[in-house]
Design a protein around this motif. Sequence first.
Motif, PDB file in Angstrom:
ATOM      1  N   PRO A 178      10.017  13.702  -4.720  1.00 53.91           N
ATOM      2  CA  PRO A 178       9.307  12.427  -4.848  1.00 53.91           C
ATOM      3  C   PRO A 178       9.399  11.600  -3.576  1.00 53.91           C
ATOM      4  O   PRO A 178      10.337  11.735  -2.786  1.00 53.91           O
ATOM      5  CB  PRO A 178      10.023  11.740  -6.019  1.00 53.91           C
ATOM      6  N   THR A 179       8.412  10.750  -3.384  1.00 51.91           N
ATOM      7  CA  THR A 179       8.384   9.866  -2.226  1.00 51.91           C
ATOM      8  C   THR A 179       9.595   8.941  -2.236  1.00 51.91           C
ATOM      9  O   THR A 179       9.990   8.409  -3.281  1.00 51.91           O
ATOM     10  CB  THR A 179       7.093   9.024  -2.248  1.00 51.91           C
ATOM     11  N   VAL A 180      10.208   8.765  -1.065  1.00 52.61           N
ATOM     12  CA  VAL A 180      11.342   7.850  -0.902  1.00 52.61           C
ATOM     13  C   VAL A 180      10.827   6.561  -0.282  1.00 52.61           C
ATOM     14  O   VAL A 180      10.183   6.582   0.773  1.00 52.61           O
ATOM     15  CB  VAL A 180      12.434   8.479  -0.015  1.00 52.61           C
ATOM     16  N   VAL A 181      11.107   5.444  -0.917  1.00 53.05           N
ATOM     17  CA  VAL A 181      10.643   4.141  -0.448  1.00 53.05           C
ATOM     18  C   VAL A 181      11.849   3.276  -0.119  1.00 53.05           C
ATOM     19  O   VAL A 181      12.786   3.179  -0.924  1.00 53.05           O
ATOM     20  CB  VAL A 181       9.761   3.449  -1.501  1.00 53.05           C
ATOM     21  N   GLU A 182      11.845   2.679   1.055  1.00 50.92           N
ATOM     22  CA  GLU A 182      12.920   1.797   1.516  1.00 50.92           C
ATOM     23  C   GLU A 182      12.306   0.459   1.892  1.00 50.92           C
ATOM     24  O   GLU A 182      11.500   0.378   2.820  1.00 50.92           O
ATOM     25  CB  GLU A 182      13.637   2.415   2.725  1.00 50.92           C
ATOM     26  N   ASP A 183      12.676  -0.589   1.161  1.00 55.48           N
ATOM     27  CA  ASP A 183      12.141  -1.938   1.404  1.00 55.48           C
ATOM     28  C   ASP A 183      10.615  -1.949   1.400  1.00 55.48           C
ATOM     29  O   ASP A 183       9.965  -2.578   2.238  1.00 55.48           O
ATOM     30  CB  ASP A 183      12.662  -2.487   2.733  1.00 55.48           C
ATOM     31  N   GLY A 184      10.045  -1.208   0.460  1.00 52.83           N
ATOM     32  CA  GLY A 184       8.603  -1.188   0.318  1.00 52.83           C
ATOM     33  C   GLY A 184       7.875  -0.290   1.291  1.00 52.83           C
ATOM     34  O   GLY A 184       6.639  -0.231   1.281  1.00 52.83           O
ATOM     35  N   VAL A 185       8.599   0.441   2.136  1.00 53.63           N
ATOM     36  CA  VAL A 185       7.985   1.321   3.135  1.00 53.63           C
ATOM     37  C   VAL A 185       8.306   2.770   2.793  1.00 53.63           C
ATOM     38  O   VAL A 185       9.457   3.106   2.495  1.00 53.63           O
ATOM     39  CB  VAL A 185       8.499   0.996   4.555  1.00 53.63           C
ATOM     40  N   ARG A 186       7.295   3.630   2.822  1.00 52.84           N
ATOM     41  CA  ARG A 186       7.502   5.051   2.563  1.00 52.84           C
ATOM     42  C   ARG A 186       8.232   5.696   3.733  1.00 52.84           C
ATOM     43  O   ARG A 186       7.784   5.648   4.873  1.00 52.84           O
ATOM     44  CB  ARG A 186       6.156   5.753   2.358  1.00 52.84           C
ATOM     45  N   VAL A 187       9.373   6.287   3.445  1.00 56.50           N
ATOM     46  CA  VAL A 187      10.175   6.939   4.480  1.00 56.50           C
ATOM     47  C   VAL A 187       9.536   8.273   4.842  1.00 56.50           C
ATOM     48  O   VAL A 187       9.213   9.077   3.962  1.00 56.50           O
ATOM     49  CB  VAL A 187      11.624   7.153   4.005  1.00 56.50           C
ATOM     50  N   SER A 188       9.360   8.513   6.138  1.00 56.30           N
ATOM     51  CA  SER A 188       8.754   9.757   6.605  1.00 56.30           C
ATOM     52  C   SER A 188       9.365  10.161   7.928  1.00 56.30           C
ATOM     53  O   SER A 188       9.981   9.341   8.623  1.00 56.30           O
ATOM     54  CB  SER A 188       7.236   9.590   6.777  1.00 56.30           C
ATOM     55  N   SER A 189       9.176  11.427   8.283  1.00 58.53           N
ATOM     56  CA  SER A 189       9.682  11.899   9.580  1.00 58.53           C
ATOM     57  C   SER A 189       8.989  11.177  10.730  1.00 58.53           C
ATOM     58  O   SER A 189       9.582  10.960  11.785  1.00 58.53           O
ATOM     59  CB  SER A 189       9.497  13.413   9.703  1.00 58.53           C
ATOM     60  N   SER A 190       7.727  10.802  10.532  1.00 57.28           N
ATOM     61  CA  SER A 190       7.011  10.072  11.585  1.00 57.28           C
ATOM     62  C   SER A 190       7.672   8.729  11.874  1.00 57.28           C
ATOM     63  O   SER A 190       7.832   8.335  13.038  1.00 57.28           O
ATOM     64  CB  SER A 190       5.546   9.853  11.178  1.00 57.28           C
TER      65      SER A 190
END
Length: 235
Positions: free
Chosen positions: A64-76
Amino acid sequence: VAHFYQALAGMAPEAFMREVLAEGLQARRLLVGDDFRFGARRAGDFELLRREGPALGMAVQAMPTVVEDGVRVSSSLVREALAAADFARAAQLLGRPYRLSGRVVAGRRLGRELGFPTLNLRFPHGRPAVHGIFVVQVTGIAEDDDVPPLPGVANFGTRPAVERDGRHLLEVHLLDWSGDAYGKLARVEFLHKIRDEAYFADLEALRVRIDDDVRTARAWFADRPPPRPPAPCQP
């Protein structure tokens, strides 16, 4: 490593699943992001993997997508933070500090000649996420695991002042430690960027700049509490 070349770029997702994943890697379980796309024109997705994977002997599970402080965490986002030397942001996204590990290998001993002996770690990858001169701390080379991380200053790059082969080398000068670290697995945590790599006309100019980098690193550590020993690994 599946190198990205023209034939791979044009491969249909079904062919990629069969030839690369099932036959080449002999994959038995896949864990991919829920928005994962693959194959020519990004035609493959998680639903295709889930539907066709079992017939190829592969169980497929979505992360599942990981969200930190409303931002989707990604390698980019992680790479962007590292490119900007924002190590606090990178640690927030990763859930841990950014570090590199590698075996200490023998070098040209140029640092010792200049008065700044280094630990040398080679990396085969041509596009590291960070490059330049950094304040770092190192674990893994002290005999006692309870020793706090060792402060240092590091050069990670191609060393344009002394080399022309283009290979990436991580060189770490420890500020207050000396000993035999050859063959040990050093873990280098990046804390602060001092500057970019630069070319110098002669070795004396390089030595003067390294001396300045060391003073900068010492001042950076002096403004902060001393590091604590690393937490033990959980079973």
